[in-house]
Design a protein around this motif. Structure first.
Motif, PDB file in Angstrom:
ATOM      1  N   ASP A 383       0.826  -1.210   0.000  1.00  0.00           N
ATOM      2  CA  ASP A 383       0.000   0.000   0.000  1.00  0.00           C
ATOM      3  C   ASP A 383       0.860   1.260   0.000  1.00  0.00           C
ATOM      4  OD1 ASP A 383      -2.280  -1.539  -0.037  1.00  0.00           O
ATOM      5  OD2 ASP A 383      -2.526  -1.540   2.138  1.00  0.00           O
ATOM      6  N   TRP A 384       1.805   1.294  -0.954  1.00  0.00           N
ATOM      7  CA  TRP A 384       2.706   2.422  -1.124  1.00  0.00           C
ATOM      8  C   TRP A 384       2.933   2.626  -2.618  1.00  0.00           C
ATOM      9  CZ3 TRP A 384       3.405   4.341   3.657  1.00  0.00           C
ATOM     10  CH2 TRP A 384       3.298   3.457   4.736  1.00  0.00           C
ATOM     11  N   VAL A 385       3.304   3.831  -3.000  1.00  0.00           N
ATOM     12  CA  VAL A 385       3.506   4.136  -4.415  1.00  0.00           C
ATOM     13  C   VAL A 385       4.822   3.537  -4.903  1.00  0.00           C
ATOM     14  CG1 VAL A 385       3.815   5.967  -6.125  1.00  0.00           C
ATOM     15  CG2 VAL A 385       2.200   6.282  -4.244  1.00  0.00           C
ATOM     16  N   LEU A 386       4.783   2.898  -6.065  1.00  0.00           N
ATOM     17  CA  LEU A 386       6.003   2.587  -6.804  1.00  0.00           C
ATOM     18  C   LEU A 386       6.247   3.753  -7.750  1.00  0.00           C
ATOM     19  CD1 LEU A 386       8.349   0.927  -7.887  1.00  0.00           C
ATOM     20  CD2 LEU A 386       6.730  -0.309  -9.349  1.00  0.00           C
ATOM     21  N   SER A 387       7.323   4.491  -7.526  1.00  0.00           N
ATOM     22  CA  SER A 387       7.647   5.655  -8.348  1.00  0.00           C
ATOM     23  C   SER A 387       8.681   5.290  -9.401  1.00  0.00           C
ATOM     24  CB  SER A 387       8.202   6.792  -7.480  1.00  0.00           C
ATOM     25  OG  SER A 387       7.215   7.296  -6.609  1.00  0.00           O
ATOM     26  N   CYS A 388       8.402   5.671 -10.637  1.00  0.00           N
ATOM     27  CA  CYS A 388       9.376   5.615 -11.724  1.00  0.00           C
ATOM     28  C   CYS A 388       9.670   7.059 -12.086  1.00  0.00           C
ATOM     29  CB  CYS A 388       8.814   4.846 -12.915  1.00  0.00           C
ATOM     30  SG  CYS A 388       9.897   4.849 -14.369  1.00  0.00           S
ATOM     31  N   GLU A 435       5.234  14.777  -5.508  1.00  0.00           N
ATOM     32  CA  GLU A 435       6.185  13.748  -5.113  1.00  0.00           C
ATOM     33  C   GLU A 435       6.300  13.595  -3.603  1.00  0.00           C
ATOM     34  OE1 GLU A 435      10.412  12.566  -6.911  1.00  0.00           O
ATOM     35  OE2 GLU A 435      10.484  14.468  -5.834  1.00  0.00           O
ATOM     36  N   SER A 436       6.282  14.693  -2.875  1.00  0.00           N
ATOM     37  CA  SER A 436       6.490  14.641  -1.429  1.00  0.00           C
ATOM     38  C   SER A 436       5.479  13.739  -0.747  1.00  0.00           C
ATOM     39  CB  SER A 436       6.424  16.053  -0.837  1.00  0.00           C
ATOM     40  OG  SER A 436       6.601  16.018   0.556  1.00  0.00           O
ATOM     41  N   ALA A 437       4.210  13.869  -1.123  1.00  0.00           N
ATOM     42  CA  ALA A 437       3.171  13.036  -0.513  1.00  0.00           C
ATOM     43  C   ALA A 437       3.361  11.571  -0.864  1.00  0.00           C
ATOM     44  CB  ALA A 437       1.791  13.511  -0.961  1.00  0.00           C
ATOM     45  N   MET A 438       3.781  11.303  -2.098  1.00  0.00           N
ATOM     46  CA  MET A 438       3.954   9.914  -2.513  1.00  0.00           C
ATOM     47  C   MET A 438       5.154   9.268  -1.832  1.00  0.00           C
ATOM     48  SD  MET A 438       2.755   9.803  -6.510  1.00  0.00           S
ATOM     49  CE  MET A 438       4.073  10.820  -7.130  1.00  0.00           C
ATOM     50  N   TRP A 439       6.050  10.066  -1.296  1.00  0.00           N
ATOM     51  CA  TRP A 439       7.189   9.538  -0.549  1.00  0.00           C
ATOM     52  C   TRP A 439       6.856   9.284   0.920  1.00  0.00           C
ATOM     53  CZ3 TRP A 439      12.524  12.098  -2.012  1.00  0.00           C
ATOM     54  CH2 TRP A 439      12.822  11.784  -3.341  1.00  0.00           C
ATOM     55  N   THR A 440       5.695   9.775   1.363  1.00  0.00           N
ATOM     56  CA  THR A 440       5.366   9.657   2.782  1.00  0.00           C
ATOM     57  C   THR A 440       4.068   8.915   3.057  1.00  0.00           C
ATOM     58  OG1 THR A 440       4.248  11.811   2.733  1.00  0.00           O
ATOM     59  CG2 THR A 440       6.575  11.798   3.364  1.00  0.00           C
ATOM     60  N   ASP A 441       3.072   9.048   2.186  1.00  0.00           N
ATOM     61  CA  ASP A 441       1.727   8.570   2.489  1.00  0.00           C
ATOM     62  C   ASP A 441       1.448   7.204   1.869  1.00  0.00           C
ATOM     63  OD1 ASP A 441       1.497  11.024   3.681  1.00  0.00           O
ATOM     64  OD2 ASP A 441       0.314  11.924   2.059  1.00  0.00           O
ATOM     65  N   SER A 442       0.417   6.560   2.396  1.00  0.00           N
ATOM     66  CA  SER A 442      -0.011   5.264   1.881  1.00  0.00           C
ATOM     67  C   SER A 442      -0.951   5.459   0.701  1.00  0.00           C
ATOM     68  CB  SER A 442      -0.720   4.478   2.989  1.00  0.00           C
ATOM     69  OG  SER A 442      -1.211   3.253   2.502  1.00  0.00           O
ATOM     70  N   TYR A 443      -0.732   4.687  -0.364  1.00  0.00           N
ATOM     71  CA  TYR A 443      -1.589   4.690  -1.552  1.00  0.00           C
ATOM     72  C   TYR A 443      -1.857   3.243  -1.937  1.00  0.00           C
ATOM     73  CZ  TYR A 443      -0.458   9.650  -2.424  1.00  0.00           C
ATOM     74  OH  TYR A 443      -0.308  11.014  -2.336  1.00  0.00           O
ATOM     75  N   VAL A 444      -3.036   2.989  -2.467  1.00  0.00           N
ATOM     76  CA  VAL A 444      -3.414   1.638  -2.873  1.00  0.00           C
ATOM     77  C   VAL A 444      -3.371   1.532  -4.393  1.00  0.00           C
ATOM     78  CG1 VAL A 444      -5.247  -0.102  -2.831  1.00  0.00           C
ATOM     79  CG2 VAL A 444      -4.853   1.344  -0.824  1.00  0.00           C
ATOM     80  N   GLU A 445      -2.776   0.445  -4.893  1.00  0.00           N
ATOM     81  CA  GLU A 445      -2.765   0.143  -6.328  1.00  0.00           C
ATOM     82  C   GLU A 445      -2.272   1.327  -7.160  1.00  0.00           C
ATOM     83  OE1 GLU A 445      -3.598  -2.690  -8.212  1.00  0.00           O
ATOM     84  OE2 GLU A 445      -3.438  -3.714  -6.284  1.00  0.00           O
ATOM     85  N   THR A 446      -1.102   1.858  -6.801  1.00  0.00           N
ATOM     86  CA  THR A 446      -0.617   3.077  -7.441  1.00  0.00           C
ATOM     87  C   THR A 446       0.828   2.917  -7.900  1.00  0.00           C
ATOM     88  OG1 THR A 446      -2.074   4.398  -6.025  1.00  0.00           O
ATOM     89  CG2 THR A 446      -0.310   5.563  -7.165  1.00  0.00           C
ATOM     90  N   MET A 471      16.644   7.541 -15.345  1.00  0.00           N
ATOM     91  CA  MET A 471      15.395   6.928 -14.895  1.00  0.00           C
ATOM     92  C   MET A 471      15.712   6.109 -13.655  1.00  0.00           C
ATOM     93  SD  MET A 471      12.871   4.147 -16.801  1.00  0.00           S
ATOM     94  CE  MET A 471      12.546   5.178 -18.216  1.00  0.00           C
ATOM     95  N   GLY A 472      14.784   6.066 -12.719  1.00  0.00           N
ATOM     96  CA  GLY A 472      15.002   5.273 -11.516  1.00  0.00           C
ATOM     97  C   GLY A 472      13.690   4.866 -10.882  1.00  0.00           C
ATOM     98  N   TRP A 473      13.790   4.012  -9.871  1.00  0.00           N
ATOM     99  CA  TRP A 473      12.603   3.524  -9.165  1.00  0.00           C
ATOM    100  C   TRP A 473      12.830   3.622  -7.665  1.00  0.00           C
ATOM    101  CZ3 TRP A 473      14.532   1.509 -13.581  1.00  0.00           C
ATOM    102  CH2 TRP A 473      13.655   1.372 -14.664  1.00  0.00           C
ATOM    103  N   ASN A 474      11.779   3.982  -6.941  1.00  0.00           N
ATOM    104  CA  ASN A 474      11.821   3.917  -5.485  1.00  0.00           C
ATOM    105  C   ASN A 474      10.413   3.768  -4.933  1.00  0.00           C
ATOM    106  OD1 ASN A 474      12.156   7.258  -5.881  1.00  0.00           O
ATOM    107  ND2 ASN A 474      10.704   6.660  -4.301  1.00  0.00           N
ATOM    108  N   GLY A 475      10.346   3.436  -3.651  1.00  0.00           N
ATOM    109  CA  GLY A 475       9.075   3.337  -2.955  1.00  0.00           C
ATOM    110  C   GLY A 475       8.949   4.449  -1.937  1.00  0.00           C
ATOM    111  N   VAL A 476       8.304   4.140  -0.816  1.00  0.00           N
ATOM    112  CA  VAL A 476       8.154   5.131   0.244  1.00  0.00           C
ATOM    113  C   VAL A 476       9.541   5.523   0.756  1.00  0.00           C
ATOM    114  CG1 VAL A 476       7.930   3.381   2.065  1.00  0.00           C
ATOM    115  CG2 VAL A 476       6.928   5.652   2.389  1.00  0.00           C
ATOM    116  N   VAL A 477       9.711   6.791   1.108  1.00  0.00           N
ATOM    117  CA  VAL A 477      11.018   7.273   1.578  1.00  0.00           C
ATOM    118  C   VAL A 477      10.865   7.848   2.984  1.00  0.00           C
ATOM    119  CG1 VAL A 477      12.992   8.772   1.092  1.00  0.00           C
ATOM    120  CG2 VAL A 477      11.715   7.753  -0.804  1.00  0.00           C
ATOM    121  N   ASP A 478      10.457   9.100   3.073  1.00  0.00           N
ATOM    122  CA  ASP A 478      10.383   9.765   4.373  1.00  0.00           C
ATOM    123  C   ASP A 478       9.274   9.201   5.256  1.00  0.00           C
ATOM    124  OD1 ASP A 478      12.485  11.655   3.764  1.00  0.00           O
ATOM    125  OD2 ASP A 478      11.068  12.565   2.372  1.00  0.00           O
ATOM    126  N   GLY A 479       8.324   8.491   4.670  1.00  0.00           N
ATOM    127  CA  GLY A 479       7.262   7.879   5.459  1.00  0.00           C
ATOM    128  C   GLY A 479       7.646   6.546   6.072  1.00  0.00           C
TER     129      GLY A 479
END
Length: 535
Positions: A383-388, A435-446, A471-479
């Motif tokens: 339940d976290w964002v996969l960021s590309c 981006e900041s919210a996606m590094w901290t908050d929970s997201y479903v199917e995102t 190009m790179g990939w990461n998940g939750v960071v500051d959260g």
């Protein structure tokens, strides 16, 4: 056998490109029927190089829109067109998607060279369901062009100013093999393939193994802990010897590069596979292998509990991904030189990648593309964002500066990995929350693809010193509460990846599988057609 092969071609339909005037309208041109094409085997192995035989019972052209190569070796290419007369038989090695249930083919009258294609952000299934090019805006088609790389197979290139005609869509079933040693809740579905998530997980488990080992004089553990930059830190040197040995074992020309960084020595480990067509053009795949040291060794704020012996998420996970993908990519012939690097001193301020980029800027080479892996794993399907993330960018918001790289990320993510709906949800989240919210908050199917204004990892070194698109990939960071803390362990990652009905281990394996395939297919595409910085 031919009859069996024909029964495997599913979901057949006729579609006609808009504005084209269908090729089949000419009385002298006969459209092939679905059962004119024979394909063996009738079911392809998903995510594995599969030798496929194509034959015809009537003259036809077949477009194979998948990564493939000649059975005699040679470069991997993204698709080809085969012209088959009656009785012709052609063998190819095809790498079908590891995550889809069908592989798409297109049939047309023999001699056809221009074919329709899907939108970058949609799957082949969605494209077919909406009527292909006959619905909505007309896509720029793709055309078979002569091979100028010494191979026998035609290459596929965008056909600006052309239009595609009538085609028959055929789909071949895909089945991914699994290792029955593992249970479903251990990620069994992603245990086999040219790359796979289970192998990444196993690398991570080995590297971060805290089981005491009284015979180990370096960190006293089975794994490779305490990877802190410094002057001859024993565990750091032990890890350097191990990782460089792994890359050498893959047959890569491996260099351990030492350089002075402030008061300590820093070290990069890079494995090189020389290209045979454009060796002075480099594709670089990197992750930092150092981990956050105890506070006393680290400049920065006074964070209670800062530092870790393990660093599972940051960044043993990225290190494990490099080891997995390098093993597979090292076995193929490439046009361009591929470089697999483990950077040191990222936690101190990108010292390792900056030193490498500055030195490389003095060489007579061009680093066309850089792929970064840092803090990936705690993301979708949890339940976290996969960021590309793509960069550099100068225009914030909806405007895409690096449109070609963005399109490639969509093409693979939606079309090859089946993440179409998750990517749509990610774009909406990016526009609304940033981006900041996606590094901290929970997201479903995102799953979010976006141009990042933030460069808190090694990709910044390539953008700044080599003017390279990244190009790179990461998940939750500051959260993640164990970010740069002693609790950053594999067990904690699993806890954060538990979802209803699925274990953390199961989700973590799938997460690694997605990024392994996304990054590997990106490298294959960029080896054939590099994408340069548009700014």
């Amino acid at each position: 056998m031919a009859g069996l092969a024909r029964t495997a071609l599913l979901a057949l339909l006729m579609i006609c490109a808009p504005l084209s005037g269908c090729v089949g309208n000419d009385d002298d041109v006969t459209m092939p029927a679905a059962d004119d094409l024979n394909v063996m085997p009738e079911v392809w192995s998903a995510g594995e190089w599969t030798r496929v035989t194509f034959s015809a019972e009537a003259p036809l052209s077949v477009f194979v829109p998948h990564f493939l190569r000649s059975v005699n070796g040679g470069y991997v290419q993204n698709g080809t067109v085969l012209d088959l007369q009656i009785g012709d038989e052609v063998e190819l090695e095809v790498l079908p998607s590891a995550r889809l249930s069908n592989a798409t083919l297109m049939l047309a009258p023999i001699g056809t060279s221009v074919f329709p294609v899907r939108e970058a952000g949609e799957s082949w299934g969605s494209w077919i369901a909406r009527g292909g090019p006959g619905a909505g805006a007309a896509n720029t088609p793709i055309a078979a062009t002569p091979n100028n790389e010494g191979g026998a197979l035609s290459l596929m290139r965008t056909a600006n100013g052309s239009s595609a005609g009538e085609v028959v869509i055929a789909q071949v079933p895909l089945l991914r093999n699994v290792n029955s040693v593992f249970a479903e809740d251990q990620g069994q579905a992603q245990t086999e393939g040219w790359v796979n998530g289970r192998d990444v997980y196993d690398w991570l488990a080995m590297i971060t193994d805290e089981t005491p080992d009284p015979t180990d004089p370096y960190d006293g553990a089975v794994g490779y802990l305490d990877r802190w930059v410094g002057n001859a830190v024993p565990a750091y040197e032990d890890a350097i010897a191990f990782f460089s040995g792994v890359l050498e074992g893959y047959g890569l020309r491996t260099e351990v590069q030492r350089f002075q960084a402030n008061t300590g020595w820093a070290v990069n480990i890079c494995g090189y596979k020389d290209g045979t067509l454009a060796p002075d053009e480099w594709l670089v795949f990197g992750a930092h292998f150092d981990i956050a040291p105890p506070l006393v060794m680290t400049p920065g704020p006074d964070i209670p509990g800062y530092g870790t012996r393990v660093g599972a998420y940051d960044n043993s996970a990225g290190t494990s991904m490099i080891l997995e993908t390098a093993e597979s990519l090292s076995k193929i012939e490439t046009r361009r030189t591929m470089v697999f690097c483990l950077w040191s001193s990222e936690e101190e301020g990108l010292w390792g990648s900056r030193a490498w980029a500055q030195d490389t800027a003095e060489l007579d080479v061009t680093v066309t593309n850089y792929v970064n892996l840092d803090m990936m794993g705690i993301n979708w399907p949890g339940d976290w964002v996969l960021s590309c993330y793509i960069g550099p960018e100068v225009t914030p918001g909806e405007v895409i500066d690096q449109a070609e790289m963005y399109g490639l990320a969509e093409w693979i993510g939606a079309g090859e990995l089946g993440l179409e709906s998750q990517i749509e949800r990610g774009w909406a989240a990016w526009l609304e929350d940033g981006e900041s919210a996606m590094w901290t908050d929970s997201y479903v199917e995102t799953v979010a693809i976006y141009e990042s204004p933030t460069a808190r990892s090694d990709h910044d070194s390539f953008q700044e010193h080599l003017d390279t698109i990244t190009m790179g990939w990461n998940g939750v960071v500051d959260g993640y509460p164990c970010y740069h803390r002693e609790c950053d362990k594999l067990s904690t990652m699993e806890e954060y990846m538990v979802t209803e009905g699925r274990t953390g281990e199961q989700n973590l394996v799938e997460s690694f599988d997605v990024v392994a395939w996304w990054s590997t297919m990106t490298f294959l595409a960029l080896d054939e057609q590099p994408i340069l910085n548009a700014l």
